[in-house]
Design an enzyme around this catalytic site. Structure first.
Site, short mmCIF file in Angstrom:
data_model
loop_
_atom_site.label_atom_id
_atom_site.label_comp_id
_atom_site.label_asym_id
_atom_site.label_seq_id
_atom_site.Cartn_x
_atom_site.Cartn_y
_atom_site.Cartn_z
CE LYS A 1 -8.64 22.87 22.44
NZ LYS A 1 -8.10 21.95 21.36
CD GLU B 1 -10.24 9.57 30.58
OE1 GLU B 1 -9.17 8.92 30.68
OE2 GLU B 1 -10.82 9.76 29.52
CB CYS C 1 -7.43 6.61 27.94
SG CYS C 1 -9.20 6.92 28.14
CD GLU D 1 -2.55 6.06 26.85
OE1 GLU D 1 -3.75 5.81 27.00
OE2 GLU D 1 -2.05 7.17 27.14
#
Length: 486
Positions: A183, A259, A293, A390
């Site tokens: 997906k 992750e 990331c 982040e």
């Protein structure tokens, strides 16, 4: 001859890929894929329903037994052919990623090379799935261990690396003998659909890889995750979503690899080569427009070199060319959505309101598209949100430390633990700091750590499991122990 945008988009499938067939959604609905550089619609793709998700899992389950018994060499050769095909079509894949994600074409070519490498690496690992034979220490019996495919896997990938986030999951699954339901992100589904077509061309049997695109990920994914036939879940994305998926996976006790988010510190010690540190900072911060990331999120610089480092970084960041990624000379593309750009600007505004000083940037770029000016901030206070959250954009906040102990303490002062970077010429410090940092990966005197031959992954709220390296294939294998009495 270079392919045109129009002909490229016309060649990419836009249907669901289930059981080796391209088919419309059962609802016959579609959703648009946008160009983040203009806001315009590139094309429409099939919008999968819950029932489509079930059909995709049906296909993966039906193909699992035959695929698991396919000789490892055959599985590896399919991956090798796919690697070669991607390499041959690097320009097409790069342009496609630039159109749907925004990164400059030159950088997209780098992702094609990186993403293809997972197929080459795991083509070689397919034939190195080892077991063990040993004598029982107490005598008498023999101990035999063997590794088997986990079984059907559900894969959810993000929008920021449309090719590589797929190949580093698909590669080890194919090598191990697992079937899949993939997906991709709704913002960037085209690269994955093109990859599915390429894998079919490379000889991947029907049903081994199934791709469903949907505008309603949560509704379509949950029934797949809760289905007792699924045996593996792998996700790359935000920590908040990852936690929810782990909760859902607990019902069937799935093998899970996550992750998740990061808050990478970039440490520059007093003995560092400042010019080299700035060069590394540009790589660690500006790779993928900062939408990674692994992106350096906090620049922790020794107070004796902080002013020099920040000024040099600001000069480099301020000189970058911002624009549509398909244009020659462009170094910084748009952020993925206007919402994402607003989020980045909100973090910058919060820092400035608390006392941070802007050396360059600090504003949205006027005009069409989701562009944000490369930004360097100094004198960033400890309570600024962007030191905790982040950023996911081209913003570099610089703070200072006085000694090694403080540097490590500040670096570890986060719930995340994906990657950290450190610049120093002291070998002893390299060892001490690497051991003390609470991160799954550490880059020493380098701004890039990602490598298909290395285990990628984090600790704490950055997730668990590893992708790539010798460890990557074991995420798709189960161990069976056999006690033999001769």
């Amino acid at each position: 001859m270079a392919v045109s945008q129009k002909s490229l988009l016309a060649s990419v499938p836009t249907q669901l890929f289930i059981g080796g067939e391209w088919r419309d959604s059962l609802s016959a609905q579609t959703f648009p894929v946008h160009d983040p550089a203009t806001g315009g619609v590139l094309t429409e793709v099939a919008d999968a329903t819950i029932a489509d998700g079930t059909l995709a899992l049906d296909a993966a389950v039906a193909a699992q037994q035959d695929w698991a018994t396919t000789p490892p060499r055959e599985r590896g050769e399919i991956l090798r052919r796919a690697f070669e095909l991607i390499t041959e079509r690097a320009d097409e894949f790069a342009l496609l990623m630039t159109l749907e994600m925004g990164k400059p074409v030159a950088e997209a070519r780098g992702e094609v090379a990186y993403g293809a490498e997972f197929f080459r690496w795991f083509s070689e690992e397919a034939v190195r799935i080892h077991g063990r034979y040993a004598v029982n220490p107490a005598g008498g019996s023999r101990l035999l261990t063997m590794n088997k495919p986990v079984g059907p896997a559900f894969m959810i990938t993000p929008w920021n690396f449309p090719l590589a986030m797929g190949t580093r999951k698909i590669g080890p699954a194919i090598a191990a003998g697992c079937t899949m339901v993939m997906k991709p992100a709704s913002e960037t589904p085209l690269t994955m659909l093109a990859l599915a077509a390429l894998l079919t061309e490379a000889g991947l049997p029907d049903g081994v890889l199934n791709v469903i695109t949907t505008s309603d990920t949560a509704s379509v994914s949950e029934p797949i995750i809760r289905d007792p036939r699924l045996r593996k879940l792998t996700f790359t994305g935000s920590t908040a979503v990852g936690k929810l998926l782990v909760e859902q996976s607990a019902e069937q006790l799935l093998r899970v690899s996550m992750e998740l988010g990061g808050n990478a510190p970039f440490l520059v010690f007093d003995d560092a080569d400042v010019d080299a540190a700035v060069e590394g900072a540009m790589l660690a911060k500006m790779r993928n427009i900062g939408e990674a990331c692994t992106s350096a999120n906090r620049f922790l610089v020794h107070e004796s070199v902080a002013e020099e480092f920040a000024a040099a970084l600001a000069r480099r960041m301020g000189a970058l060319t911002v624009g549509k990624g398909t244009k020659a000379g462009v170094e910084v593309g748009p952020l993925i959505t206007d919402k994402a750009r607003d989020g980045v600007h909100e973090l910058v505004t919060d820092a400035v309101d608390r006392g941070a000083r802007v050396l360059t940037g600090g504003e949205k770029v006027a005009g069409r598209g989701h562009f944000y000016a490369p930004t360097v901030l100094t004198e960033v206070p400890a309570d600024a949100r962007l030191l905790r959250e982040e950023i996911f954009g081209p913003v570099a906040p610089v703070t200072t430390f006085a000694d090694e102990d403080e540097a490590v303490r500040l670096a570890n002062d986060t719930e995340y633990g994906l990657v950290a970077y450190a610049y120093t010429r002291d070998l002893g410090r390299v060892i001490r700091v690497s051991e003390a940092l609470e991160f799954g990966m550490v880059g020493v005197n380098t701004g890039i750590v990602s490598n298909a031959a290395a285990p990628f992954g984090g600790v704490k709220h950055s997730g668990f499991g590893r992708e790539g390296g010798f460890e990557g294939i074991h995420e798709y294998l189960e161990t069976t122990y056999v006690s033999l009495n001769p």
